[in-house]
Enzyme design. Structure first.
Site, PDB file in Angstrom:
ATOM      1  N   ALA A   1       0.848  -1.199   0.000  1.00  0.00           N
ATOM      2  CA  ALA A   1       0.000   0.000   0.000  1.00  0.00           C
ATOM      3  C   ALA A   1       0.879   1.244   0.000  1.00  0.00           C
ATOM      4  CB  ALA A   1      -0.881  -0.013   1.248  1.00  0.00           C
TER       5      ALA A   1
ATOM      6  N   GLY B   1       0.466  -5.439   0.411  1.00  0.00           N
ATOM      7  CA  GLY B   1      -0.591  -5.510  -0.599  1.00  0.00           C
ATOM      8  C   GLY B   1      -0.095  -6.043  -1.934  1.00  0.00           C
TER       9      GLY B   1
ATOM     10  N   GLU C   1      -0.128  -9.675  -1.579  1.00  0.00           N
ATOM     11  CA  GLU C   1      -1.533 -10.115  -1.519  1.00  0.00           C
ATOM     12  C   GLU C   1      -2.152 -10.186  -2.908  1.00  0.00           C
ATOM     13  OE1 GLU C   1      -2.351  -7.103   1.533  1.00  0.00           O
ATOM     14  OE2 GLU C   1      -3.253  -8.701   2.728  1.00  0.00           O
TER      15      GLU C   1
ATOM     16  N   GLU D   1       3.859  -5.497   7.225  1.00  0.00           N
ATOM     17  CA  GLU D   1       2.865  -4.594   7.833  1.00  0.00           C
ATOM     18  C   GLU D   1       3.063  -4.408   9.333  1.00  0.00           C
ATOM     19  OE1 GLU D   1       2.171  -6.765   5.469  1.00  0.00           O
ATOM     20  OE2 GLU D   1       0.533  -6.083   4.194  1.00  0.00           O
TER      21      GLU D   1
HETATM   22  C1  3H9 Z   1       0.242  -2.701   3.066  1.00  0.00           C
HETATM   23  O1  3H9 Z   1       0.636  -3.113   2.015  1.00  0.00           O
HETATM   24  C2  3H9 Z   1      -1.143  -2.919   3.576  1.00  0.00           C
HETATM   25  C3  3H9 Z   1      -1.852  -4.004   2.822  1.00  0.00           C
HETATM   26  O2  3H9 Z   1      -1.719  -5.241   3.481  1.00  0.00           O
HETATM   27  C4  3H9 Z   1      -3.328  -3.696   2.783  1.00  0.00           C
HETATM   28  C5  3H9 Z   1      -3.780  -3.030   1.566  1.00  0.00           C
HETATM   29  C6  3H9 Z   1      -5.315  -2.820   1.542  1.00  0.00           C
HETATM   30  N1  3H9 Z   1       4.513   3.636   0.189  1.00  0.00           N
HETATM   31  O3  3H9 Z   1      13.186   2.190   1.370  1.00  0.00           O
HETATM   32  P1  3H9 Z   1      13.682   2.907   0.178  1.00  0.00           P
HETATM   33  C7  3H9 Z   1       9.347   5.115  -0.761  1.00  0.00           C
HETATM   34  S1  3H9 Z   1       1.237  -1.763   4.090  1.00  0.00           S
HETATM   35  C8  3H9 Z   1       4.985   4.841  -0.119  1.00  0.00           C
HETATM   36  O4  3H9 Z   1      14.641   4.004   0.368  1.00  0.00           O
HETATM   37  P2  3H9 Z   1      14.927   0.471  -0.741  1.00  0.00           P
HETATM   38  C9  3H9 Z   1      10.354   5.513   0.287  1.00  0.00           C
HETATM   39  O5  3H9 Z   1       9.823   6.425   1.206  1.00  0.00           O
HETATM   40  C10 3H9 Z   1       2.748  -1.609   3.174  1.00  0.00           C
HETATM   41  N2  3H9 Z   1       6.299   5.089  -0.334  1.00  0.00           N
HETATM   42  O6  3H9 Z   1      14.261   1.903  -0.923  1.00  0.00           O
HETATM   43  C11 3H9 Z   1      11.450   6.106  -0.560  1.00  0.00           C
HETATM   44  O7  3H9 Z   1      11.047   7.412  -0.955  1.00  0.00           O
HETATM   45  P3  3H9 Z   1      12.100   8.583  -1.072  1.00  0.00           P
HETATM   46  C12 3H9 Z   1       3.585  -2.833   3.236  1.00  0.00           C
HETATM   47  C13 3H9 Z   1       7.150   4.086  -0.201  1.00  0.00           C
HETATM   48  O8  3H9 Z   1      15.290   0.039  -2.092  1.00  0.00           O
HETATM   49  C14 3H9 Z   1      11.441   5.237  -1.801  1.00  0.00           C
HETATM   50  O9  3H9 Z   1      10.139   4.649  -1.841  1.00  0.00           O
HETATM   51  N3  3H9 Z   1       4.835  -2.581   2.556  1.00  0.00           N
HETATM   52  C15 3H9 Z   1       6.721   2.796   0.141  1.00  0.00           C
HETATM   53  O10 3H9 Z   1      15.937   0.497   0.328  1.00  0.00           O
HETATM   54  C16 3H9 Z   1      12.478   4.157  -1.807  1.00  0.00           C
HETATM   55  O11 3H9 Z   1      12.385   3.423  -0.600  1.00  0.00           O
HETATM   56  C17 3H9 Z   1       5.909  -2.088   3.174  1.00  0.00           C
HETATM   57  O12 3H9 Z   1       5.912  -1.862   4.360  1.00  0.00           O
HETATM   58  C18 3H9 Z   1       5.338   2.586   0.337  1.00  0.00           C
HETATM   59  N4  3H9 Z   1       4.844   1.365   0.660  1.00  0.00           N
HETATM   60  O13 3H9 Z   1      13.780  -0.474  -0.177  1.00  0.00           O
HETATM   61  C19 3H9 Z   1       7.120  -1.852   2.318  1.00  0.00           C
HETATM   62  N5  3H9 Z   1       7.793   1.988   0.204  1.00  0.00           N
HETATM   63  O14 3H9 Z   1      13.091   8.129  -2.081  1.00  0.00           O
HETATM   64  C20 3H9 Z   1       7.865  -0.626   2.745  1.00  0.00           C
HETATM   65  C21 3H9 Z   1       8.842   2.747  -0.105  1.00  0.00           C
HETATM   66  O15 3H9 Z   1      11.281   9.758  -1.425  1.00  0.00           O
HETATM   67  N6  3H9 Z   1       9.003  -0.392   1.911  1.00  0.00           N
HETATM   68  N7  3H9 Z   1       8.480   4.015  -0.348  1.00  0.00           N
HETATM   69  O16 3H9 Z   1      12.688   8.681   0.307  1.00  0.00           O
HETATM   70  C22 3H9 Z   1      10.188  -1.018   2.049  1.00  0.00           C
HETATM   71  O17 3H9 Z   1      10.341  -1.899   2.857  1.00  0.00           O
HETATM   72  C23 3H9 Z   1      11.319  -0.574   1.192  1.00  0.00           C
HETATM   73  O18 3H9 Z   1      11.033   0.730   0.758  1.00  0.00           O
HETATM   74  C24 3H9 Z   1      11.602  -1.439  -0.060  1.00  0.00           C
HETATM   75  C25 3H9 Z   1      12.664  -0.742  -0.929  1.00  0.00           C
HETATM   76  C26 3H9 Z   1      12.137  -2.797   0.411  1.00  0.00           C
HETATM   77  C27 3H9 Z   1      10.372  -1.635  -0.881  1.00  0.00           C
END
Ligand code: 3H9
Length: 687
Positions: A65, A104, A107, A127
């Site tokens: 999400a 998501g 999912e 999450e």
């Molecule tokens: C969910 O999915 C709920 C569902 O179950 C229900 C749905 C109905 N959203 O970390 P990085 C941005 S809850 C918005 O530096 P990496 C981040 O801020 C979600 N922005 O890169 C950054 O921006 P900026 C469950 C996001 O390569 C840029 O992307 N998912 C999101 O080291 C790069 O990120 C998570 O919790 C997001 N979801 O790592 C995943 N994710 O460059 C959370 C990232 O402006 N994300 N951004 O600072 C991560 O764990 C890591 O970002 C990821 C990449 C591994 C994906």
């Protein structure tokens, strides 16, 4: 090729419809992305394609999400609307995964009939780290593939698993070589069509659940474990409840419960704090005044001066990531001792395998001469905290090291600019303030001197990330960020005792708030002799030391300790406290738990405001990142600055004024805090 919207397009390869998503940076499920996927699947299903492939462009598959705007998830089409189209598909649907399929994103992939991935891909439900639970069927579908126990482990740890494990667990159908995902996916679908493979939806499977049905006691041990493991956290309990529903109830009922809990979680202060922290941690890496395109230097070989506790711990960080490191000491004995301590640390670490220890030890080289550091790209000085000693080390390093090497100091309170000034390369001098034990503690303060170049600073931040530290940039100032902000609260412990409060009571209040331990237990842990008395004062801490009580490491401290370091109330400590109170005008005041908490936490926010105003920290949120990683501030509370914002700065200033009158000038509100409160603004720039 047809563009569905700005981020999705639909193309064909023979009988296969290919829906491609491209929404940098991480293909998060914003409204535009959901619209693209929803319309894309509709169009593919309306076409004569015999199979559908979902694949992403850029660094990753869908990472979940859009957590910058969770409220937007309420708008249609929802993730569930997309999943309904996938679930209802009368032809094979395949999700092809690279990078990370998280939350998501995972999912959605679980609604495809088939999933394939490249070996470097990772899949998971993070999450829980955001105070959430999977909210688009994850708690219902995952247990149907991997069984409830494994599903619970994955969802409560939040740790993604590697593709190879996902294949073994049946979450993936096949691995394809790196760089060949699209070709592999098309070949997979062609084969599936040729074989006439049966289309099974995960929601219709229950073979992995049967053994648990009607046997609540099978999951009971987990429930008990959770209470201890996730103290104060709500999400793990909701995950367990949802998985139990997956086991016991029809799919749609389980889904409805999960959805309800997801929205409850999304509205909770805990989740808000954790989402705030997610972005705070990432923002702390940003250096707004670094010119665009500033390069980061590569660190292939590192050096450490000093093989004491700090130097040894620092060296371990490099060996752990495969970077060779040379440690310099003055005497052979000290060097041998330092290396033996490192070996012991490795051997004692959990799950340590002898070959791993040997591999790491082989990367560590000892030397008695600074000249051995000549070809290091970075050298970290970790010698005795004395300005003259450090200056001398830096003079010698400047001579010995190659011209473009970065020289770093691990000083925790000396002036970095003065140290840098003795070298001919102050632009390549930076502070790397590790917290003890340096191989364990997650925080690394990167200290930016007056002359530190953007290249040096960005290289240090990148290095911090490589050695898996959470980095925060600090300007030069006494105590930098974390120690300085924590200090007033630790100093106030003396006042609490003089007022007649017991260490156990104060500790309990802060423990209940969410800290891993209260201030007295912490002082015992770090050692009562480590923190000097404020000028012109003696404290109960130094009275303890004088009575032979230095903390856990010797004689006990505010508590007595058994062999396993379990604390118990100490009559001897009580006597030291009583004697001190007698001699220093101790009183007996009525202080409520709420006041203990407010005095402790608002003192930190107030000091944080000073740190912010002086420009030592760039952002209020950087201070929160430092306190969470350096002082065990509970992430569920967001850190001292966020916490003060949530309480409202007006209230915080009001309380500080009240405490100032009652307890003294240490509570005087910082000018910045007063100003922000008057203007209705916040310390973190949000709210
Ligand atoms: C969910 O999915 C709920 C569902 O179950 C229900 C749905 C109905 N959203 O970390 P990085 C941005 S809850 C918005 O530096 P990496 C981040 O801020 C979600 N922005 O890169 C950054 O921006 P900026 C469950 C996001 O390569 C840029 O992307 N998912 C999101 O080291 C790069 O990120 C998570 O919790 C997001 N979801 O790592 C995943 N994710 O460059 C959370 C990232 O402006 N994300 N951004 O600072 C991560 O764990 C890591 O970002 C990821 C990449 C591994 C994906």
């Amino acid at each position: 090729m047809t563009a569905i919207n700005a981020v999705t397009e639909l193309s064909r390869d023979g009988e296969i419809a290919i829906l491609t998503l491209n929404s940098p940076p991480v293909n998060a499920l914003s409204l535009t992305v959901r619209e693209g996927l929803f319309e894309g699947f509709k169009a593919a299903l309306a076409s004569d394609a015999r199979a559908i492939l979902l694949i992403c462009e850029g660094a990753t598959f869908i990472a979940g999400a859009d957590i910058s705007n969770l409220a937007d998830m309420l708008k249609d089409p929802s993730v569930e609307d997309i999943q309904k189209l996938m679930d209802g598909a009368d032809r094979p649907v395949l999700a092809a995964i690279h990078g990370t399929a998280l939350g998501g994103g995972f999912e959605i992939a679980l609604c495809a009939h088939f999933r394939i991935a490249v070996p470097s891909a990772r899949l998971g439900f993070p999450e829980v780290n955001l105070g959430l639970l999977p909210g688009a069927g994850g708690t219902q579908r995952l247990p149907r593939v991997v069984g409830p126990e494994k599903a619970l482990e994955m969802m409560t740890s939040g740790k993604p698993i590697r593709a190879a494990e996902a294949l073994e667990l049946g979450l993936l159908d096949e691995l394809v070589p790196e760089g060949a995902l699209r070709e592999g996916a098309i070949a997979f679908l062609r084969q599936a069509l040729a074989d006439g493979r049966r289309l099974v939806r995960i929601r219709d499977r229950d073979d992995k659940l049967e053994a648990f049905r009607g046997k609540a006691d099978l999951l009971e041990p987990l429930r008990q474990q959770f209470a201890a493991r996730f103290r104060g956290q709500a999400a793990p309990g909701w995950i367990l409840e949802s998985v139990e529903a997956a086991v016991e109830k029809p799919f749609d009922d389980g889904l409805a419960l999960e959805k309800q809990r997801f929205f409850q979680a999304a509205m909770s202060p805990q989740s808000a704090a954790r989402r705030y922290y997610f972005f705070a941690e990432r923002n702390a890496q940003k250096v707004p005044d670094a010119p665009e395109g500033t390069k980061r230097r590569e660190i292939r070989r590192a050096g450490v001066v000093g093989a004491g506790t700090m130097g040894g711990g620092i060296a371990m960080n490099f060996a752990n990531i495969g970077v060779p490191v040379t440690i310099v000491e003055m005497k052979q004995e000290a060097l041998d001792h330092g290396l033996a301590v490192i070996r012991g640390n490795y051997e004692r670490s959990r799950g340590a395998r002898p070959e791993e220890t040997e591999k790491r030890m082989a990367l560590l080289q000892g030397a008695l001469d600074i000249a051995a550091l000549a070809d290091c790209d970075l050298v970290i000085e970790a010698v005795f905290e004395n300005l003259e000693v450090k200056k001398e080390v830096f003079r010698r390093l400047d001579q010995a090291c190659k011209a473009d090497a970065i020289l770093a100091s691990n000083t925790s309170f000396l002036n970095l600019d003065e140290i840098a000034a003795v070298t001919g390369r102050p632009d390549r001098v930076v502070g790397l303030h590790f917290f003890s034990p340096a191989n364990v503690m997650p925080l690394l303060e990167v200290v930016r001197g007056k002359a530190t170049s953007a290249e040096t600073l960005l290289t240090a931040l990148e290095l911090g990330r490589r050695i898996r530290k959470t980095t925060v940039v600090s300007r030069v100032g006494p105590g930098f960020i974390a120690n300085r902000v924590a200090n007033p609260r630790l100093m106030e412990t003396n006042a609490f005792l003089l007022e007649g409060l017991s260490p156990a009571r104060v500790d309990q209040v802060l423990y209940d708030f969410g800290f891993p331990m209260g201030p007295f237990a912490m002082l015992d842990l770090v050692g009562l002799d480590v923190i000097p008395d404020p000028p012109g004062q003696t404290t109960i801490r130094s009275a303890m030391v004088a009575a032979g009580r230095r903390g856990q490491k010797g004689g006990g401290g505010f508590y007595d300790y058994d062999d396993k370091r379990n604390p118990s109330p100490s009559p001897a400590a009580r006597q030291v406290i009583e004697d001190y109170r007698q001699a220093h005008g101790g009183k007996t005041l009525e202080v409520t738990d709420e006041e203990i908490l407010e005095r402790s936490l608002y003192l930190e926010a107030n000091e944080g405001a000073k740190v912010l105003e002086e420009g030592i920290a760039l952002r209020g949120s950087d201070i929160d990142v430092a306190m969470i990683n350096g002082y065990g501030w509970p992430v569920d509370r967001g850190g001292p600055m966020y916490h003060a914002d949530q309480a409202s700065l007006e209230k915080v200033v009001g309380k500080l004024r009240e405490f100032e009158l009652k307890y003294g000038p240490q509570y005087k509100p910082a000018p910045l805090l007063e100003r922000l409160a008057a203007e209705g603004k916040t310390l973190t720039g949000k709210g």
